[in-house]
Write an enzyme that holds these catalytic residues in place. Structure first.
Site, short mmCIF file in Angstrom:
data_model
loop_
_atom_site.label_atom_id
_atom_site.label_comp_id
_atom_site.label_asym_id
_atom_site.label_seq_id
_atom_site.Cartn_x
_atom_site.Cartn_y
_atom_site.Cartn_z
CD GLU A 175 -2.52 1.52 2.69
OE1 GLU A 175 -2.30 0.35 3.10
OE2 GLU A 175 -3.40 2.48 2.42
CE LYS A 217 -6.10 -0.18 2.19
NZ LYS A 217 -6.89 -1.17 2.66
C1 5MM Z 1 -8.07 1.63 8.96
O1 5MM Z 1 -7.02 1.82 8.72
C2 5MM Z 1 -5.98 1.66 8.19
C3 5MM Z 1 -4.58 1.54 9.77
O2 5MM Z 1 -4.63 3.36 9.98
P1 5MM Z 1 -3.79 3.89 11.06
O3 5MM Z 1 -2.75 2.61 11.31
O4 5MM Z 1 -2.70 4.75 10.42
O5 5MM Z 1 -4.80 3.51 12.40
C4 5MM Z 1 -5.73 2.35 7.24
O6 5MM Z 1 -4.22 1.99 6.55
C5 5MM Z 1 -6.66 1.91 6.01
O7 5MM Z 1 -6.24 0.38 5.52
C6 5MM Z 1 -5.88 2.16 4.50
O8 5MM Z 1 -5.46 3.61 4.35
C7 5MM Z 1 -7.29 2.25 4.01
O9 5MM Z 1 -8.84 3.06 4.84
P2 5MM Z 1 -9.18 4.22 4.23
O10 5MM Z 1 -9.94 4.98 5.16
O11 5MM Z 1 -8.19 5.24 3.44
O12 5MM Z 1 -9.95 3.55 3.47
#
Ligand code: 5MM
Length: 325
Positions: A175, A217
């Site tokens: 990602e 991703k």
């Molecule tokens: C769910 O959030 C994930 C983890 O975030 P933190 O470790 O910063 O708390 C994040 O990586 C998430 O899997 C991705 O960014 C995709 O989430 P979104 O909300 O952007 O679809």
């Protein structure tokens, strides 16, 4: 078909997508506080239980990414989260990075950490029932950003993470997130996304990562949230698919987008529009966090009486995204 390729294909096919429920303790706690829920370990567990026990989740969700805390917690029925997901026919994933930290000598830029001890942690997660993993790198757009060193440091870490996961039997979700924050244009996001993906695939090649055993991703190509630009859904779909065509080898089985702060409805519309463009060599699906679970959290607000309505809200997003495929 290798075991890794089989898992990667399961994650991205049959119109299903991945649910990102791997917020770190800090992020999850602040999201709970925003809806008036005390940010305790137990409340984080209950909220994740609400998500995974949503009726018919397995029809639209192929995998759930868990955070380390959740991975070791149990549902009210006594099963661990990976055990319960396995019974549903959903793959259990694990976020293995330890967060984005300030990059030395690069103000306002970060590098994601977590490589130390990763080989051992991968082995332990495999024993606990994980079949795939996730690592998120964060790239910002701004004046003189991203710097070449921030991009290099992040893609290097992503490639080493991917190699360690594959060696240990986990499919790595790779990602590289180019953030929406800022006033940059759609064209600038496309330029940066293309260049980051180009560097990423060079580094994955150098580290001999098996491309048919990963899931990419990425962000969708959208203008900065403060740019004032309002592109059409087709503009975003076109710019995103063009960036992917220019950089992602066809051996990658699937691309599962993050939502990145887009509204749930818009993220779904963009995903649907992309499927209607050129014939694509990869499956395109979703790995949303906020765009899948946001409405459910807003509906639940920690009230037992809202449990079914919150699960219905999640179900609606999941079904809409599966339909967008
Ligand atoms: C769910 O959030 C994930 C983890 O975030 P933190 O470790 O910063 O708390 C994040 O990586 C998430 O899997 C991705 O960014 C995709 O989430 P979104 O909300 O952007 O679809």
């Amino acid at each position: 078909m290798s075991a890794l390729n089989k898992i990667a294909r399961t994650l991205v096919s049959n119109r299903r997508g991945i649910l990102a429920a791997d917020e770190s303790i800090g992020t999850m706690s602040s999201r709970l506080e925003k809806v008036g829920v005390e940010p305790t370990e137990e409340n984080r567990r209950v909220y994740r239980e609400l998500i995974v026990t949503t009726p018919q989740l397995a029809e639209s969700v192929s995998g759930v990414i868990l955070a380390d805390e959740t991975f070791h917690q149990k549902l009210a029925n006594g099963r661990t989260f990976p055990e319960y997901l396995d019974e549903l026919g959903i793959l259990a994933g694990i976020k293995v990075d330890t967060g984005a930290k300030p990059l030395a000598g690069a103000p306002d830029e970060k590098v994601t950490e977590g490589l130390d001890g990763l080989r051992e942690r991968v082995a332990a997660y495999v024993r606990g029932g994980a079949t795939f993993a996730k690592w998120r790198a964060v790239i910002t757009i701004g004046d003189n950003r991203p710097s070449a060193r921030a991009v290099r440091a992040n893609v290097h870490a992503l490639a080493r993470y991917a190699g360690l996961c594959q060696e240990g039997g986990l499919v790595p979700i790779v990602e590289p997130e180019v953030l929406m924050d800022g006033s940059h244009s759609l064209a600038r996001c496309q330029e940066v996304t293309t260049s980051v993906l180009e560097s990423l695939f060079e580094e994955l090649d150098l580290m001999q990562v098996q491309l048919d055993g990963i899931v990419l991703k990425p962000n969708m190509v959208v203008p900065g949230s403060d740019s004032g630009e309002r592109p059409t859904v087709t503009d975003v779909a076109r710019a995103t698919v063009d960036a992917l065509h220019a950089t992602v080898p066809p051996s990658v089985p699937g691309i599962a987008f993050l939502s990145g702060g887009q509204s749930p409805e818009l993220a779904t519309q963009h995903l649907a529009a992309m499927q209607k463009l050129d014939p694509l060599p990869w499956e395109l699906t979703y790995s949303f966090g906020r765009a899948l679970v946001g409405p459910a959290l807003e509906t639940w607000r920690g009230d037992e009486g809202n449990w079914a309505a919150a699960q219905q809200a999640l179900s609606e997003r999941a079904v809409a995204n599966a339909a967008a495929r």
